[in-house]
Design a protein around this motif. Sequence first.
Motif, short mmCIF file in Angstrom:
data_model
loop_
_atom_site.label_atom_id
_atom_site.label_comp_id
_atom_site.label_asym_id
_atom_site.label_seq_id
_atom_site.Cartn_x
_atom_site.Cartn_y
_atom_site.Cartn_z
N GLU A 181 104.55 56.93 202.75
CA GLU A 181 103.18 56.87 202.76
C GLU A 181 102.51 55.56 203.21
O GLU A 181 103.17 54.26 203.13
CB GLU A 181 102.37 56.88 201.21
N SER A 182 101.35 55.78 203.64
CA SER A 182 100.80 54.52 204.22
C SER A 182 99.05 54.74 204.33
O SER A 182 98.79 55.97 204.19
CB SER A 182 101.05 54.19 205.69
N GLY A 196 83.03 54.24 199.98
CA GLY A 196 83.90 54.16 201.50
C GLY A 196 84.87 55.26 201.47
O GLY A 196 85.03 56.16 200.72
N SER A 197 85.57 54.96 202.57
CA SER A 197 86.45 56.16 203.09
C SER A 197 87.81 55.43 203.30
O SER A 197 87.81 54.01 203.65
CB SER A 197 86.18 57.11 204.13
N LEU A 198 88.73 56.43 203.05
CA LEU A 198 90.22 55.80 203.55
C LEU A 198 90.97 57.08 203.78
O LEU A 198 90.81 58.23 203.33
CB LEU A 198 91.18 55.21 202.28
N ARG A 199 92.06 56.96 204.58
CA ARG A 199 92.94 57.98 205.17
C ARG A 199 94.29 57.70 205.00
O ARG A 199 94.75 56.82 205.46
CB ARG A 199 92.60 58.64 206.53
N LEU A 200 94.92 58.45 203.89
CA LEU A 200 96.27 58.27 203.51
C LEU A 200 97.19 59.11 204.64
O LEU A 200 96.76 60.19 204.64
CB LEU A 200 96.59 58.65 202.23
N LEU A 256 95.72 62.69 203.67
CA LEU A 256 94.61 62.82 202.79
C LEU A 256 93.29 61.93 202.99
O LEU A 256 93.51 60.90 203.05
CB LEU A 256 95.32 62.32 201.26
N GLN A 257 92.32 62.64 203.70
CA GLN A 257 91.17 62.18 203.81
C GLN A 257 90.37 61.91 202.55
O GLN A 257 89.97 62.71 202.09
CB GLN A 257 90.34 62.77 204.90
N GLN A 300 107.13 56.32 198.04
CA GLN A 300 107.25 55.24 197.17
C GLN A 300 105.87 54.76 196.86
O GLN A 300 105.60 53.78 195.93
CB GLN A 300 107.66 53.79 198.26
N GLY A 301 104.86 55.39 197.49
CA GLY A 301 103.37 55.16 197.01
C GLY A 301 102.69 54.18 197.85
O GLY A 301 103.18 53.19 198.30
#
Length: 118
Positions: free
Chosen positions: A5-6, A15-19, A80-81, A110-111
């Motif tokens: 994962e990153s 806010g936003s993040l994309r995994l 995952l957005q 690993q998370g």
Amino acid sequence: VQLVESGGGLVQPGGSLRLSCAASGFTFSSYPMSWYRQAPGKERELVATITSAGGSTNYASSVKGRFTGSRDNAKSTVYLQMNSLKPEDTAVYYCKVTLFRLKWYDYWGQGTQVTVSS
């Protein structure tokens, strides 16, 4: 089997993040992929499951309408957005695949830490 994962980090509420989760060691396009999260002191919970072809995704009620799961089978990567993030979304996020190896096994990455805070 490897899942990496990153994309986690610190973000303000709203806010936003994309995994991303890069997979290897199995036929990625044949299996549904899932995202889970675990907040401090809480049980790990299912966030989203993306079907093998990416045609549909099931979401936990707590993230429905804010998170979008997707996958690129050519890149063996699931995403995952996460939009409209809330402090209660703070957790370590994991991707998971369940494979049959004489019996069914769960394989985890690993998370990646997501912290939503002002």
